[in-house]
Design a protein around this motif. Structure first.
Motif, PDB file in Angstrom:
ATOM      1  N   ASN A 178     -11.967 -26.210 -43.090  1.00 20.38           N
ATOM      2  CA  ASN A 178     -13.097 -26.364 -42.178  1.00 20.38           C
ATOM      3  C   ASN A 178     -12.761 -27.117 -40.894  1.00 20.38           C
ATOM      4  OD1 ASN A 178     -12.750 -28.927 -43.148  1.00 20.38           O
ATOM      5  ND2 ASN A 178     -14.766 -29.109 -44.093  1.00 20.38           N
ATOM      6  N   ARG A 189     -19.415 -17.956 -38.883  1.00 22.31           N
ATOM      7  CA  ARG A 189     -19.216 -18.822 -40.057  1.00 22.31           C
ATOM      8  C   ARG A 189     -19.931 -18.239 -41.269  1.00 22.31           C
ATOM      9  NH1 ARG A 189     -20.755 -24.880 -38.942  1.00 22.31           N
ATOM     10  NH2 ARG A 189     -19.043 -24.507 -37.481  1.00 22.31           N
ATOM     11  N   PRO A 207     -18.088 -28.798 -41.771  1.00 19.32           N
ATOM     12  CA  PRO A 207     -17.157 -27.984 -40.979  1.00 19.32           C
ATOM     13  C   PRO A 207     -17.128 -28.403 -39.510  1.00 19.32           C
ATOM     14  CG  PRO A 207     -19.168 -26.765 -41.449  1.00 19.32           C
ATOM     15  CD  PRO A 207     -19.237 -28.025 -42.259  1.00 19.32           C
ATOM     16  N   ASP A 260     -15.292 -22.397 -34.708  1.00 21.37           N
ATOM     17  CA  ASP A 260     -15.388 -21.000 -35.084  1.00 21.37           C
ATOM     18  C   ASP A 260     -16.449 -20.253 -34.271  1.00 21.37           C
ATOM     19  OD1 ASP A 260     -16.939 -22.924 -36.514  1.00 21.37           O
ATOM     20  OD2 ASP A 260     -17.743 -21.317 -37.747  1.00 21.37           O
ATOM     21  N   TRP A 273     -20.357 -19.668 -44.758  1.00 20.03           N
ATOM     22  CA  TRP A 273     -20.083 -21.010 -45.310  1.00 20.03           C
ATOM     23  C   TRP A 273     -21.152 -21.371 -46.322  1.00 20.03           C
ATOM     24  CZ3 TRP A 273     -23.001 -25.609 -43.979  1.00 20.03           C
ATOM     25  CH2 TRP A 273     -22.431 -26.803 -44.404  1.00 20.03           C
ATOM     26  N   MET A 283     -14.725 -18.299 -39.802  1.00 18.26           N
ATOM     27  CA  MET A 283     -14.521 -19.258 -40.879  1.00 18.26           C
ATOM     28  C   MET A 283     -15.239 -18.777 -42.144  1.00 18.26           C
ATOM     29  SD  MET A 283     -15.962 -23.146 -41.407  1.00 18.26           S
ATOM     30  CE  MET A 283     -15.324 -23.824 -39.885  1.00 18.26           C
TER      31      MET A 283
END
Length: 336
Positions: free
Chosen positions: A94, A129, A122, A126, A131, A115
């Motif tokens: 991250n 994402r 994080p 990016d 996540w 990401m």
């Protein structure tokens, strides 16, 4: 921030893609990276996995491993691929600091950065994402990204399935950690149906140790284990001399901290190892004890609540003593 529709549109045409993951990659790092790689090459993308450093030998059998570039062993080619990339997938980390010197190159690249990760807090580097801190593994998220976001369940072939199964199995401690939810088991079932052989994968990852690694493990448990019952904590400490004596290679220390955590009543375990350039710590905990808080606050690290890591430039002896001196601060949480 790029949206999924725009990313899907980009991926509809062949792109030059780099996939990378954190330094000293583990099973989830390489499993998720190679799982994504095996998916992308089916669509005609020019994809390459670049690992910042070497990784354990027990992951070298993964489909696509022969095409992996190790940055520290081929810096010019890695740098050129990063500079030329249209998209860079950043998996299982991250922050760019987690890929060492590669972080500068990735940060300077004009490529879109995607990401896919499950770690806390994080960094903002990016463009897209995917996540979720509640995921047990990045490989779980890669599966969902392919199947649900990109709508390509038919491209989860055997090679993709084997890699993603490996990532989920290793990061969930063989499906034993709290985040191994019903959804995880359903994903694993789908991976098995797609061709992942769980028995074979487990044998390759966990039952293929060298004799020296087994003797090193025995030394750690018989000579280097210290149990502090007043804090429900166990510590294993390994010096540079120990590493040299047993010819320890990348991956040989993986999982040893879990033996300390398996002692009855222990809530916090630490594996502290003296490397050439710094001292590294791996912490594991049970229940609600925040191992990541110790790493973040005192050892320039972080991670998950029950699995975290850190590092220090202090001497080996100083780090071991510092860790012990920290324990009274957490005593109430450790003995409750």
């Amino acid at each position: 921030m790029l949206d999924i529709a725009s990313l899907t549109e980009l991926l509809a045409q062949p792109q030059k893609i780099v996939i990378t993951t954190h330094h000293k990659p583990d099973g989830d790092a390489m499993g998720s990276s190679l799982g994504l790689y095996n998916y992308l090459i089916q669509q005609g993308h020019h994809a390459k996995v670049i690992a910042p450093t070497d990784y354990p030998q027990n992951l070298s059998w993964l489909p696509g491993n022969g095409d992996v570039i190790i940055y520290t062993e081929n810096i010019p080619r890695s740098a050129q691929l990063i500079a030329d990339a249209d998209i860079i997938f950043c998996l299982d980390f991250n922050a760019l600091s987690r890929i060492n010197d590669m972080g500068i190159l990735v940060g300077e690249s004009s490529a879109l950065k995607v990401m896919i990760d499950h770690h806390l807090e994080p960094a903002d580097f990016d463009d897209y994402r995917y996540w979720d801190i509640n995921a047990c593994a990045t490989a779980q998220l890669v599966y969902k990204f392919i199947v649900k976001e990109l709508n390509h369940p038919e491209l989860i072939n055997k090679d993709v399935a084997v890699c993603l199964y490996t990532g989920i199995m290793t990061d969930s401690a063989s499906f034993s950690l709290p985040k191994t939810t019903a959804e995880v088991h359903l994903i694993v079932a789908a991976l098995i149906e797609a061709g992942a052989d769980g028995y074979y994968i487990h044998e390759q990852v966990y039952n293929d140790s060298s004799e020296s690694r087994l003797r090193f493990l025995g030394m750690c448990l018989s000579e280097k284990l210290e149990v502090l019952y007043e804090y429900n904590t166990a510590i294993i400490t390994v010096s540079k001399q120990d590493l040299e004596k047993y010819n320890v290679i990348t991956g040989d220390t993986e999982g040893i901290v879990n033996y300390a955590l398996s002692i009855s009543g222990i809530r916090l375990a630490a594996f502290i190892v003296e490397r050439t350039d710094m001292v590294k710590l791996s912490l594991r905990s049970k229940g609600e004890f925040p191992a990541n808080d110790i790493c973040k606050k005192y050892f320039n690290g972080g991670g998950h609540r029950n699995a975290a890591g850190g590092m220090s430039n202090s001497s080996f002896e100083e780090v071991v003593n510092q860790f012990k001196l920290i324990l009274p601060e957490y005593k109430k949480l450790l003995i409750q």
